[in-house]
Scaffold this motif. Structure first.
Motif, PDB file in Angstrom:
ATOM      1  N   THR A   5       0.847  -1.197   0.000  1.00 17.12           N
ATOM      2  CA  THR A   5       0.000   0.000   0.000  1.00 17.12           C
ATOM      3  C   THR A   5       0.881   1.245   0.000  1.00 17.12           C
ATOM      4  N   CYS A   6       0.312   2.312  -0.466  1.00 15.94           N
ATOM      5  CA  CYS A   6       1.064   3.564  -0.540  1.00 15.94           C
ATOM      6  C   CYS A   6       0.083   4.737  -0.462  1.00 15.94           C
ATOM      7  N   THR A   7       0.394   5.678   0.368  1.00 18.83           N
ATOM      8  CA  THR A   7      -0.414   6.883   0.474  1.00 18.83           C
ATOM      9  C   THR A   7       0.489   8.096   0.305  1.00 18.83           C
TER      10      THR A   7
ATOM     11  N   CYS B  57       3.716   6.733  -6.881  1.00 19.81           N
ATOM     12  CA  CYS B  57       4.052   5.573  -6.053  1.00 19.81           C
ATOM     13  C   CYS B  57       3.351   4.388  -6.691  1.00 19.81           C
TER      14      CYS B  57
ATOM     15  N   SER C 283      -4.583   5.695  -0.327  1.00 20.59           N
ATOM     16  CA  SER C 283      -4.833   6.377  -1.580  1.00 20.59           C
ATOM     17  C   SER C 283      -5.429   5.455  -2.636  1.00 20.59           C
TER      18      SER C 283
ATOM     19  N   MET D  94      -3.017  -2.591  -4.711  1.00 20.73           N
ATOM     20  CA  MET D  94      -2.018  -2.095  -5.657  1.00 20.73           C
ATOM     21  C   MET D  94      -1.446  -3.214  -6.514  1.00 20.73           C
TER      22      MET D  94
ATOM     23  N   GLN E  72       0.137  10.565  -7.626  1.00 23.75           N
ATOM     24  CA  GLN E  72      -0.406   9.485  -8.443  1.00 23.75           C
ATOM     25  C   GLN E  72      -0.042   8.142  -7.799  1.00 23.75           C
ATOM     26  N   ILE E  73      -1.047   7.365  -7.501  1.00 25.96           N
ATOM     27  CA  ILE E  73      -0.828   6.026  -6.957  1.00 25.96           C
ATOM     28  C   ILE E  73      -1.247   5.031  -8.033  1.00 25.96           C
TER      29      ILE E  73
END
Lengths: 156, 135
Positions: A37-39, A155, B29, B33, B124-125
């Motif tokens: 995950t990435c925020t 990301c 976000s 992923m 941007q994710i």
């Protein structure tokens, strides 16, 4: 009579002493999976200033400031910046400008300033400093007016 | 008619497979992923959950790109929306195989930068998703 009862109870106790309890035991397994995950949280945008020779408009120049963002991740992702494609320049500026975005991180993981995609392997919170430099070559110069550029911090 | 219905069911099933494993959480976000989807049709579906980590409402756009960051003609529902602070919402993305047996795409959630600043930062994710076509 009382003696007989006591003797029987004592005998039962003595008989049970060597016996194991009949309760069964079992293991309960717990599984958990954390996906990457990435925020990204943008703290502030940057400011560019022009150099004395008017050929550099950069957040690195005196009076300029880098943009700031916070990245929270589990690790297993990479951080990058895109080439700058969206710019606004004054009408008087008709010459070409080369825009170079870079980033550096501190906190959970330290990354020296770079423009290439870099893996974020350490989980936690990192602070990202995003810089942008516009340069002109030859006899070209930046002119008076408002400049604006958008840097994409990715990301993935 | 029956073929179309079966196709819709298959797309929905593929989307559910991708969507059921992760759970959307506030403050992220975009999740998931990563993902791998098997589809029995000429498209595969992924459900992603863009999140707003800020306390104020922001505008979010979802885009689909190939491995070279070229736009992919995917069906995104919804592709742009306003998201309340600390909230997330599901977005369904249906990606066509375009004749291939498998396809790797990036599904990216983009936030619109703050206006009136000299150097804007667009967050941007991107998630990487792999679709397999089964006959």
């Amino acid at each position: 009579m009382k003696f007989a009862r006591a003797a029987m109870a004592a005998g039962l106790l003595a008989g049970c002493a060597g016996q194991t309890a009949s309760a069964a035991t079992g293991n309960v397994l717990f599984n958990g999976t954390i996906t990457a995950t990435c925020t990204i949280t943008i703290n502030s945008n940057g400011t560019m200033t022009v150099s004395s020779n008017l050929q550099s408009l950069s957040s690195h120049n005196a009076g300029g400031s880098a943009g700031s963002a916070q990245v929270d991740t589990t690790g297993g992702v990479s951080l990058s910046v895109d080439p700058v494609t969206t710019t606004t320049v004054p009408a008087s500026d008709t010459t070409a400008t080369t825009w170079t975005p870079t980033f550096a991180t501190s906190g959970a993981q330290t990354i020296a300033e770079t423009g290439t995609a870099t893996a974020l392997t350490v989980p936690g919170t990192s602070t990202v400093a995003v810089n942008l430099a516009g340069t002109k070559s030859g006899t070209n110069r930046f002119s008076a007016g408002n400049y604006q550029a958008t840097v994409t911090l990715r990301c993935e | 008619m029956r073929r179309i219905a079966l196709r819709r069911i298959a797309i929905l099933a593929a989307g559910l497979i991708a969507a059921l494993s992760p759970v959307a959480a506030t403050g992220q976000s975009m999740t998931p992923m990563r993902g791998e989807v098997r589809s029995f049709t000429d498209a595969f579906a992924v459900r992603v959950f863009p999140g707003n980590p800020y306390n104020q409402r922001i505008r979010v756009e979802v885009h689909v790109y190939d491995q070279d960051f070229q736009p992919v003609a995917a069906r995104i529902t919804p592709s742009a929306f306003l998201l309340a602070g600390q909230a997330s919402r599901p977005v369904l993305v249906v990606v066509p195989f375009d004749g291939a047996n498998e396809r790797k795409v990036r599904i990216c959630t983009e936030s619109i930068p703050f206006p009136s600043e000299q150097t804007q930062i667009r967050a941007q994710i991107c998630g990487k998703f792999f679709g397999h076509r089964r006959f």
